[in-house]
Design an enzyme around this catalytic site. Structure first.
Site, short mmCIF file in Angstrom:
data_model
loop_
_atom_site.label_atom_id
_atom_site.label_comp_id
_atom_site.label_asym_id
_atom_site.label_seq_id
_atom_site.Cartn_x
_atom_site.Cartn_y
_atom_site.Cartn_z
N LYS A 213 0.84 -1.19 0.00
CA LYS A 213 0.00 0.00 0.00
C LYS A 213 0.88 1.24 0.00
O LYS A 213 1.45 1.62 1.03
CB LYS A 213 -0.93 0.04 1.22
CG LYS A 213 -2.08 1.01 0.99
CD LYS A 213 -2.60 1.66 2.23
CE LYS A 213 -1.89 2.91 2.60
NZ LYS A 213 -1.86 3.99 1.60
N GLY A 266 6.62 5.12 8.27
CA GLY A 266 5.66 6.23 8.32
C GLY A 266 5.66 6.80 9.72
O GLY A 266 6.65 6.69 10.44
N GLU A 294 9.74 1.58 10.80
CA GLU A 294 10.65 2.72 10.98
C GLU A 294 9.78 3.96 10.97
O GLU A 294 9.04 4.18 10.02
CB GLU A 294 11.70 2.76 9.87
CG GLU A 294 12.59 1.52 9.81
CD GLU A 294 13.33 1.22 11.11
OE1 GLU A 294 13.61 2.15 11.89
OE2 GLU A 294 13.63 0.03 11.36
N CYS A 328 12.78 11.88 7.68
CA CYS A 328 12.67 11.42 9.06
C CYS A 328 13.94 11.78 9.82
O CYS A 328 13.94 11.91 11.04
CB CYS A 328 12.44 9.92 9.08
SG CYS A 328 13.59 9.07 8.04
N GLU A 424 7.63 15.87 16.79
CA GLU A 424 8.04 15.79 15.39
C GLU A 424 7.14 16.72 14.58
O GLU A 424 5.91 16.61 14.64
CB GLU A 424 7.92 14.37 14.83
CG GLU A 424 8.42 14.33 13.39
CD GLU A 424 8.26 12.98 12.70
OE1 GLU A 424 7.16 12.42 12.71
OE2 GLU A 424 9.26 12.50 12.13
P1 NAD Z 1 1.83 8.27 7.67
O1 NAD Z 1 1.94 7.47 8.92
O2 NAD Z 1 0.78 9.33 7.61
O3 NAD Z 1 1.54 7.30 6.45
C1 NAD Z 1 2.41 6.21 6.13
C2 NAD Z 1 1.61 5.17 5.38
O4 NAD Z 1 0.68 4.58 6.28
C3 NAD Z 1 0.78 5.74 4.23
O5 NAD Z 1 0.81 4.85 3.15
C4 NAD Z 1 -0.60 5.80 4.83
O6 NAD Z 1 -1.63 5.77 3.86
C5 NAD Z 1 -0.58 4.54 5.66
N1 NAD Z 1 -1.61 4.42 6.68
C6 NAD Z 1 -2.14 5.37 7.49
N2 NAD Z 1 -3.07 4.82 8.31
C7 NAD Z 1 -3.13 3.49 8.00
C8 NAD Z 1 -3.89 2.39 8.47
N3 NAD Z 1 -4.80 2.54 9.44
N4 NAD Z 1 -3.69 1.18 7.91
C9 NAD Z 1 -2.77 1.02 6.93
N5 NAD Z 1 -2.03 2.03 6.45
C10 NAD Z 1 -2.20 3.24 6.98
O7 NAD Z 1 3.27 8.88 7.35
P2 NAD Z 1 3.71 9.84 6.13
O8 NAD Z 1 3.16 11.21 6.39
O9 NAD Z 1 3.47 9.20 4.82
O10 NAD Z 1 5.29 9.86 6.34
C11 NAD Z 1 5.91 10.70 7.26
C12 NAD Z 1 6.33 9.95 8.50
O11 NAD Z 1 7.16 8.87 8.15
C13 NAD Z 1 7.14 10.81 9.45
O12 NAD Z 1 6.71 10.57 10.77
C14 NAD Z 1 8.56 10.32 9.23
O13 NAD Z 1 9.41 10.51 10.34
C15 NAD Z 1 8.34 8.88 8.94
N6 NAD Z 1 9.46 8.29 8.20
C16 NAD Z 1 10.33 7.50 8.89
C17 NAD Z 1 11.42 6.94 8.23
C18 NAD Z 1 12.40 6.07 8.98
O14 NAD Z 1 13.17 5.39 8.34
N7 NAD Z 1 12.39 6.09 10.30
C19 NAD Z 1 11.60 7.18 6.87
C20 NAD Z 1 10.67 7.97 6.20
C21 NAD Z 1 9.60 8.52 6.88
#
Ligand code: NAD
Length: 540
Positions: A213, A266, A294, A328, A424
């Site tokens: 997804k 995410g 992560e 991130c 964050e």
């Molecule tokens: P997000 O959590 O909003 O979304 C991430 C993914 O999860 C998306 O595909 C979203 O549609 C999905 N999602 C949301 N709710 C869900 C559910 N109930 N069931 C299944 N999927 C669901 O994050 P974002 O805004 O896309 O990304 C930013 C975040 O990601 C920041 O917090 C950042 O720090 C983190 N990030 C971390 C790393 C790492 O390696 N630590 C790398 C990149 C981004």
């Protein structure tokens, strides 16, 4: 079946191209940006290799020009989601029985396609869809993704080579590194095309099939990546591409008894929700799902009075504001000694005055827009909080008339536990706490204890004793710890990436540690001369 112990070519990092004026890559990407901007891509659900256009679509728009539609994403409904899981299950038998060499070849070919004919396509989609400059797109969707796809096969071979060291005669002990007993659900963020493509392909490399997804906002480059995988020979059903809003997809997939793994990147909130849902379904699973996530960060820079001020200023500026702080790993809190603050302030403020923000198709812009209206609103609220409760040192503006533009913002707080030092933000807002030069030890304590995260951090100092002490004190404050460098820009094969505490399970994407999560080893003992009587000598 071929016989032989095949080794993949020794991986090396993909060179980062410059996009300097007149370079071949600049000419190619400008043409591709123009082509993609004129097209409205239809993005289907991909189930067992079939492209399914559901007709229920959302617009995918350009963050730098939010009225401009780049694509229509066809959303999966419950029946497509169900079929995607079934397709993953159906493909499992053949894919899991293919040799590691065959699976390695798919990713190595994908890397070569990406490094060559697909480079401009994927980079342009990343620039337009995620508002990255050419440089930010290049280090993500070209260089890092090629690296994931070349280094992971190398690590996969190492995993299979890992065998029990002892086989006393008359036995032979072996270890078979099997794929998991079910499918893997990969859920990916908007901000890195490389992460989006690595999350489904790392488990696939180890013989797993799954459902992917992608984020709805970063989906254009993800879709081009999916097509690239098809072109590289990834068999139908190994990765099933399911666009949709988070919970609509997640709620269905998580409940499937065959769920064997979650590969997530995410926000911390989403990850904790998914983990809880998995916990709630524990009784229904055939096997305990592997959970790899992560997540967020509140990444720090802490400078000692002995730090090199010129380099520190560049690290603060680049580390905090590149890609609009939407990494991130982006630095978002800094601890600066009183003695360095006036010079640092002058330098960083000067850089901020020189660097331009605007549409990433104008190559003179250093910064683009933030990803969407929701992010814009959130960051604007943090800017307002800064105005009301702290000192805005530089920047602080925003403008959503054409694109989602948040000006890089430098804030100074008096309270080291201010919300801006803890939460964050994931935008171009850097908060500084100026400490008394004599309070270095107390400052390290603050760095360690102020935020729940533990992703990246950097210490700046000349004095070796100081560096050693900081590294010890901040042992768990960052999974990626930098000494006299900015805390962003980890490279596959050089600094495996991930953090602990609220930042995730720290399984280090792009390393052997991550790949081991996608196998379920079987120990095999063979006895060439088993006993033929039941008694033991002690019975005598
Ligand atoms: P997000 O959590 O909003 O979304 C991430 C993914 O999860 C998306 O595909 C979203 O549609 C999905 N999602 C949301 N709710 C869900 C559910 N109930 N069931 C299944 N999927 C669901 O994050 P974002 O805004 O896309 O990304 C930013 C975040 O990601 C920041 O917090 C950042 O720090 C983190 N990030 C971390 C790393 C790492 O390696 N630590 C790398 C990149 C981004």
């Amino acid at each position: 079946m071929s016989l032989g112990t095949f080794r993949v070519p020794t991986p090396v990092n993909e060179p980062v191209l410059s996009y300097a004026p007149g370079s071949a890559e600049r000419v190619a990407i400008q043409a591709e940006l123009e082509r993609q901007a004129k097209t409205v891509e239809e993005i289907p659900v991909v189930i067992g290799g079939e492209h399914v256009y559901t007709g229920n679509t959302v617009d995918v728009t350009m963050p730098c020009d939010h009225g401009h539609v780049l694509a229509k994403l066809h959303l999966a409904g419950p029946s497509e989601i169900d079929r995607a899981v079934q397709a993953a299950e159906a493909a499992r038998s053949d894919w899991s029985r293919l040799s590691q060499a065959d699976r390695n070849a798919v990713l190595l070919k994908a890397a070569d396609l990406l490094a060559g004919p697909w480079r401009a396509t994927i980079n342009a989609a990343t620039m337009l869809g995620q508002a990255k400059t050419s440089h930010q797109a290049e280090i993500d969707s070209a260089a890092e993704l090629c690296d994931f796809w070349r280094f992971n096969p190398h690590y996969a071979d190492q995993i299979h080579a890992e065998q029990p060291p002892i086989s006393p005669r008359p036995t032979w002990n072996r270890m078979e590194h099997r794929p998991l007993d079910g499918f893997v659900f990969s859920v990916t963020p908007f901000n890195f095309t490389s992460i989006a493509l690595n999350l489904p392909t790392a488990p696939a490399l180890m013989g797993n099939t799954g459902v992917w997804k992608p984020s709805t906002t970063g989906v254009l480059a993800a879709w081009h990546g999916m097509k690239l995988l098809e072109a590289a020979g990834l068999p139908a059903g190994v990765v099933n591409f399911v666009g949709g809003h988070g919970a609509d997809v997640g709620d269905i997939v998580i409940k499937r008894p065959e769920l064997a793994g979650l590969h997530f990147t995410g926000s911390t909130r989403t990850f904790q929700h998914l983990w809880r849902e998995i916990g709630n379904n524990l009784d229904n699973y055939k096997a305990y799902p592997r959970i790899v996530g992560e997540t967020g960060g509140k990444d720090f820079i802490v400078a000692h009075p002995s730090a090199d001020i010129d380099a520190l200023a560049v690290a603060v500026f680049r580390g905090a504001f590149e890609y609009q702080g939407q990494k991130c790993s982006a630095a978002s809190r800094a601890y600066i000694p009183k003695s360095l603050w006036p010079t640092l302030k002058a330098k960083v403020t000067a850089f901020m005055g020189e660097a331009k923000m605007g549409d990433v198709r104008d190559f003179s812009n250093m910064f683009g827009a933030v990803i969407d209206g929701r992010a814009f609103k959130k960051h604007a609220e943090y800017q307002a909080l800064a105005r009301e409760t702290a000192e805005v040192v530089a920047g602080g503006g925003n403008d959503d008339s054409t694109g989602w533009f948040i000006e890089p913002t430098l804030v100074r707080v008096d309270d080291p536990k201010h919300r801006l030092m803890q939460e964050e933000i994931f935008g171009p807002i850097m908060t500084i706490y100026v400490y008394d030069d004599a309070k270095w030890e107390e400052t390290l304590e603050l760095v360690d204890q102020t935020s729940p995260y533990g992703l990246t951090g950097a210490v700046w100092a000349r004095d070796r004793g100081v560096i050693a002490k900081a590294a010890e004190k901040l042992r768990y404050a960052a999974g990626n710890f930098y000494i006299n460098d900015k805390p962003t820009g980890a490279v596959v094969g050089q600094q495996p990436f991930g953090g602990s505490r609220a930042s995730g399970t720290n399984d280090k994407a792009g390393s052997i540690l991550n790949l081991t999560r996608w196998v379920s080893p079987r120990s095999i003992k063979e006895n060439f001369n088993p006993p033929t009587s039941w008694g033991y000598p002690f019975l005598g």
